[in-house]
Motif scaffolding. Structure first.
Motif, PDB file in Angstrom:
ATOM      1  N   TRP A  72       0.813  -1.206   0.000  1.00 33.63           N
ATOM      2  CA  TRP A  72       0.000   0.000   0.000  1.00 33.63           C
ATOM      3  C   TRP A  72       0.851   1.263   0.000  1.00 33.63           C
ATOM      4  O   TRP A  72       0.388   2.324  -0.443  1.00 33.63           O
ATOM      5  CB  TRP A  72      -0.978  -0.017   1.171  1.00 33.63           C
ATOM      6  CG  TRP A  72      -2.122  -0.929   0.865  1.00 33.63           C
ATOM      7  CD1 TRP A  72      -2.338  -2.183   1.355  1.00 33.63           C
ATOM      8  CD2 TRP A  72      -3.181  -0.681  -0.052  1.00 33.63           C
ATOM      9  NE1 TRP A  72      -3.470  -2.730   0.813  1.00 33.63           N
ATOM     10  CE2 TRP A  72      -4.009  -1.831  -0.054  1.00 33.63           C
ATOM     11  CE3 TRP A  72      -3.522   0.395  -0.880  1.00 33.63           C
ATOM     12  CZ2 TRP A  72      -5.145  -1.918  -0.856  1.00 33.63           C
ATOM     13  CZ3 TRP A  72      -4.656   0.306  -1.667  1.00 33.63           C
ATOM     14  CH2 TRP A  72      -5.449  -0.838  -1.649  1.00 33.63           C
ATOM     15  N   TRP A  73       2.095   1.180   0.446  1.00 32.87           N
ATOM     16  CA  TRP A  73       2.993   2.328   0.279  1.00 32.87           C
ATOM     17  C   TRP A  73       3.160   2.648  -1.201  1.00 32.87           C
ATOM     18  O   TRP A  73       3.108   3.810  -1.609  1.00 32.87           O
ATOM     19  CB  TRP A  73       4.367   2.043   0.912  1.00 32.87           C
ATOM     20  CG  TRP A  73       5.324   3.176   0.649  1.00 32.87           C
ATOM     21  CD1 TRP A  73       5.493   4.294   1.404  1.00 32.87           C
ATOM     22  CD2 TRP A  73       6.208   3.313  -0.470  1.00 32.87           C
ATOM     23  NE1 TRP A  73       6.428   5.124   0.833  1.00 32.87           N
ATOM     24  CE2 TRP A  73       6.874   4.546  -0.323  1.00 32.87           C
ATOM     25  CE3 TRP A  73       6.495   2.529  -1.580  1.00 32.87           C
ATOM     26  CZ2 TRP A  73       7.819   4.999  -1.248  1.00 32.87           C
ATOM     27  CZ3 TRP A  73       7.417   2.984  -2.512  1.00 32.87           C
ATOM     28  CH2 TRP A  73       8.080   4.202  -2.342  1.00 32.87           C
ATOM     29  N   TYR A  74       3.375   1.602  -2.026  1.00 33.78           N
ATOM     30  CA  TYR A  74       3.472   1.820  -3.466  1.00 33.78           C
ATOM     31  C   TYR A  74       2.235   2.569  -3.987  1.00 33.78           C
ATOM     32  O   TYR A  74       2.357   3.531  -4.758  1.00 33.78           O
ATOM     33  CB  TYR A  74       3.529   0.480  -4.205  1.00 33.78           C
ATOM     34  CG  TYR A  74       4.867  -0.214  -4.295  1.00 33.78           C
ATOM     35  CD1 TYR A  74       5.968   0.396  -4.891  1.00 33.78           C
ATOM     36  CD2 TYR A  74       4.998  -1.531  -3.852  1.00 33.78           C
ATOM     37  CE1 TYR A  74       7.167  -0.281  -5.029  1.00 33.78           C
ATOM     38  CE2 TYR A  74       6.203  -2.218  -3.976  1.00 33.78           C
ATOM     39  CZ  TYR A  74       7.286  -1.590  -4.568  1.00 33.78           C
ATOM     40  OH  TYR A  74       8.470  -2.267  -4.704  1.00 33.78           O
ATOM     41  N   ARG A  75       1.060   2.104  -3.602  1.00 34.74           N
ATOM     42  CA  ARG A  75      -0.170   2.693  -4.117  1.00 34.74           C
ATOM     43  C   ARG A  75      -0.288   4.160  -3.713  1.00 34.74           C
ATOM     44  O   ARG A  75      -0.654   5.024  -4.526  1.00 34.74           O
ATOM     45  CB  ARG A  75      -1.385   1.894  -3.623  1.00 34.74           C
ATOM     46  CG  ARG A  75      -1.510   0.489  -4.211  1.00 34.74           C
ATOM     47  CD  ARG A  75      -1.896   0.519  -5.682  1.00 34.74           C
ATOM     48  NE  ARG A  75      -3.171   1.175  -5.886  1.00 34.74           N
ATOM     49  CZ  ARG A  75      -4.355   0.554  -5.814  1.00 34.74           C
ATOM     50  NH1 ARG A  75      -4.406  -0.757  -5.573  1.00 34.74           N
ATOM     51  NH2 ARG A  75      -5.469   1.218  -6.018  1.00 34.74           N
ATOM     52  N   GLU A  76       0.012   4.445  -2.448  1.00 30.05           N
ATOM     53  CA  GLU A  76      -0.066   5.830  -1.988  1.00 30.05           C
ATOM     54  C   GLU A  76       0.973   6.693  -2.687  1.00 30.05           C
ATOM     55  O   GLU A  76       0.696   7.847  -3.067  1.00 30.05           O
ATOM     56  CB  GLU A  76       0.125   5.894  -0.468  1.00 30.05           C
ATOM     57  CG  GLU A  76      -0.992   5.251   0.343  1.00 30.05           C
ATOM     58  CD  GLU A  76      -2.287   6.045   0.318  1.00 30.05           C
ATOM     59  OE1 GLU A  76      -2.310   7.153  -0.235  1.00 30.05           O
ATOM     60  OE2 GLU A  76      -3.292   5.546   0.865  1.00 30.05           O
ATOM     61  N   LYS A  77       2.170   6.163  -2.877  1.00 32.10           N
ATOM     62  CA  LYS A  77       3.234   6.926  -3.532  1.00 32.10           C
ATOM     63  C   LYS A  77       2.848   7.240  -4.970  1.00 32.10           C
ATOM     64  O   LYS A  77       3.023   8.383  -5.438  1.00 32.10           O
ATOM     65  CB  LYS A  77       4.539   6.132  -3.490  1.00 32.10           C
ATOM     66  CG  LYS A  77       5.744   6.881  -4.056  1.00 32.10           C
ATOM     67  CD  LYS A  77       6.157   8.042  -3.173  1.00 32.10           C
ATOM     68  CE  LYS A  77       7.445   8.683  -3.665  1.00 32.10           C
ATOM     69  NZ  LYS A  77       7.891   9.787  -2.779  1.00 32.10           N
ATOM     70  N   LEU A  78       2.332   6.259  -5.682  1.00 31.57           N
ATOM     71  CA  LEU A  78       1.902   6.508  -7.054  1.00 31.57           C
ATOM     72  C   LEU A  78       0.789   7.549  -7.100  1.00 31.57           C
ATOM     73  O   LEU A  78       0.800   8.446  -7.960  1.00 31.57           O
ATOM     74  CB  LEU A  78       1.436   5.210  -7.712  1.00 31.57           C
ATOM     75  CG  LEU A  78       2.523   4.200  -8.092  1.00 31.57           C
ATOM     76  CD1 LEU A  78       1.894   2.911  -8.587  1.00 31.57           C
ATOM     77  CD2 LEU A  78       3.457   4.772  -9.149  1.00 31.57           C
ATOM     78  N   ALA A  79      -0.153   7.452  -6.183  1.00 30.97           N
ATOM     79  CA  ALA A  79      -1.252   8.417  -6.151  1.00 30.97           C
ATOM     80  C   ALA A  79      -0.727   9.832  -5.922  1.00 30.97           C
ATOM     81  O   ALA A  79      -1.222  10.797  -6.517  1.00 30.97           O
ATOM     82  CB  ALA A  79      -2.256   8.038  -5.071  1.00 30.97           C
ATOM     83  N   SER A  80       0.279   9.970  -5.076  1.00 29.03           N
ATOM     84  CA  SER A  80       0.845  11.291  -4.795  1.00 29.03           C
ATOM     85  C   SER A  80       1.539  11.880  -6.017  1.00 29.03           C
ATOM     86  O   SER A  80       1.660  13.096  -6.148  1.00 29.03           O
ATOM     87  CB  SER A  80       1.819  11.216  -3.622  1.00 29.03           C
ATOM     88  OG  SER A  80       3.042  10.577  -3.992  1.00 29.03           O
ATOM     89  N   LEU A  81       2.002  11.015  -6.910  1.00 30.27           N
ATOM     90  CA  LEU A  81       2.671  11.454  -8.132  1.00 30.27           C
ATOM     91  C   LEU A  81       1.696  11.608  -9.298  1.00 30.27           C
ATOM     92  O   LEU A  81       2.101  12.059 -10.377  1.00 30.27           O
ATOM     93  CB  LEU A  81       3.768  10.455  -8.523  1.00 30.27           C
ATOM     94  CG  LEU A  81       4.923  10.278  -7.541  1.00 30.27           C
ATOM     95  CD1 LEU A  81       5.799   9.102  -7.963  1.00 30.27           C
ATOM     96  CD2 LEU A  81       5.744  11.552  -7.437  1.00 30.27           C
ATOM     97  N   GLY A  82       0.453  11.203  -9.099  1.00 34.48           N
ATOM     98  CA  GLY A  82      -0.513  11.253 -10.185  1.00 34.48           C
ATOM     99  C   GLY A  82      -0.266  10.204 -11.245  1.00 34.48           C
ATOM    100  O   GLY A  82      -0.597  10.392 -12.417  1.00 34.48           O
TER     101      GLY A  82
END
Length: 457
Positions: free
Chosen positions: A251-261
């Motif tokens: 879920w860190w990956y998912r949140e990180k990707l979301a923060s980058l758009g």
């Protein structure tokens, strides 16, 4: 070589030899194709949405200008029809929408026509709203309310000898024509043209699998984004041994990707192999010192996808290196990768390449499993597979030709009995994205050759 094949060879040659086209303003073109992967690469600059859209549209225009004429002449097809309804876009037409068209509008119909004699390919849209400036609007509903009659009139006026529509038993990428749309089209079409309908399967695969120069300029930098995020995920910035779970890293990956758009194209995988525990622990588990971590991670950026698998070792207190047996396992996996990429031959089927690579690897005493696939607009892209994790024998899905000018996820594993773990059989998975120019398969941003080390204290 016939004229169609010559035309596409010219596109391929341009991709190999031309200077960078439009990638210079993206920040990604500074990342060149390389056989060496950086251990802790910096994250490339991520473009604002408006600039991303401009890049996507320039790439699409380039593809329509170069790939479409090449593949239509290669396949001997003079007309290709694509049809989609809103929210039900077929795979090919979805990649031809401009960056501000998230979906087909009502019913979007695209027509490509080759008038012959080297003249430009006509690009028509038979739809109420048009499609940016990439296709010529060719329907006036106030004059002809019946959209299908407008299509039939366009066909009759051009008298094509082969009319390709997307139906296929072999591939999902060339099977976008629905039964209702086929019935509506043929009901409006004069009888003599129904007999000229052929499958657009080959055109669909060739469109989706072919990469242009601009895409190739950008792709190493897109893979670098994935490598940078994996490096951060497999570090003490994210993982505290004895506390952090594999699920938390996913879920860190998912949140990180979301923060980058940036979107993932699948939910990331993080799992553990542990001394004394058979197989891979896929369930959410606390990461411990001595664990061998595995991740499978893919993202979509500028409409291109990545797919990467890396390994990391969590150092025990006092350790500065992973056990030699784990390092040897990765070396053997890299040897399988060398054999696999050396086995690529343009025109050979995926099955042939699989058999060649397996024979060579087994002759060296390796224990491989090979399951590579094309990548590009889709993570599991159009084109033949080279093996499957659950089938190392010839498969109908691997019967197609591997073509020059295509991009691949070189995905495989090698099993090795690690002495320090009491001879336990360990799975050393690897996956990196690559470019096949017709002669050589090269990694876009290198490959992992050393285990990532995560300190425990």
């Amino acid at each position: 070589m016939n004229q169609g094949k010559l035309a596409f060879a010219c596109v391929t040659l341009a991709a190999l030899c031309a200077p960078p086209a439009m990638a210079g303003d993206t920040g990604l073109s500074a990342v060149a194709i390389s056989d060496t992967e950086l251990a802790n690469p910096a994250l490339p600059a991520i473009l604002p949405l408006k600039e991303r859209a401009e890049v996507v549209d320039r790439i699409l225009a380039e593809r329509l200008d170069t790939v479409i004429p090449a593949i239509m002449r290669e396949q001997g097809v003079d007309m290709w029809l694509l049809m989609s309804r809103e929210y039900f876009e077929e795979p090919v037409l979805a990649t031809m929408l401009d960056a501000q068209s998230f979906h087909a509008r009502r019913r979007t119909i695209l027509i490509f026509f080759d008038p012959g004699d080297g003249q430009p390919i006509e690009r028509l849209t038979v739809s109420r709203y048009g499609l940016a400036d990439l296709f010529e609007p060719s329907w006036a509903p106030e004059e002809e309310p019946d959209q299908w009659k407008a299509v039939a009139d366009i066909i009759a006026a051009r008298d094509p000898q082969k009319i390709a529509i997307n139906y296929s038993d072999a591939t999902r990428f060339g099977d976008g024509m629905t039964l209702s749309q086929y019935r509506a089209m043929t009901e409006a079409l004069p009888q003599q043209y129904e007999n000229r309908i052929v499958s657009g399967e080959a055109l669909s695969v060739r469109w989706l699998e072919s990469r242009t120069q601009t895409e190739l300029d950008l792709y190493p930098g897109i893979v670098r984004i994935a490598h940078a995020l994996i490096a951060e995920a497999f570090s003490r910035k994210v993982i505290t041994p004895g506390k952090t779970t594999t699920g938390e890293v996913r879920w860190w990956y998912r949140e990180k990707l979301a923060s980058l758009g940036i979107a993932p194209w699948f939910h990331p995988s993080v799992a553990v192999q542990r001394e004394g525990t058979k197989g891979i622990i896929y369930d959410d588990t606390v990461i411990q010192p001595g664990d061998l971590l595995w991740t499978d991670f893919g993202l979509t950026y500028l409409r291109l996808n990545t797919d990467t698998q890396h390994l990391a070792y969590v150092l025990k207190p006092g350790e500065t290196l992973a056990p030699e047996g784990l390092r040897e396992g990765l070396r053997r996996t890299n040897r399988v990768g060398d054999i696999l990429t050396a086995s690529f031959r343009a025109g050979d089927s995926g099955n042939t390449i699989l058999a060649r690579a397996r024979e060579a690897a087994l002759s060296e005493g390796l224990d491989p499993s090979i399951y590579s696939h094309p990548i590009g607009f889709h993570g599991h892209g159009a084109g033949p597979a080279i093996g499957f994790w659950d089938n190392q024998s010839p498969d109908p899905r691997g019967s197609g030709a591997v073509n020059a000018g295509t991009t691949w996820s070189i995905e495989f594993t090698n099993y090795y009995e690690v002495p320090e773990w009491g001879g336990q059989r360990v799975d050393f998975r690897s996956e990196e994205d690559a470019w096949f120019d017709g002669e050589t398969a090269r990694y876009l941003d290198g490959r992992q050759t050393e285990l990532t080390l995560i300190p425990s204290d």
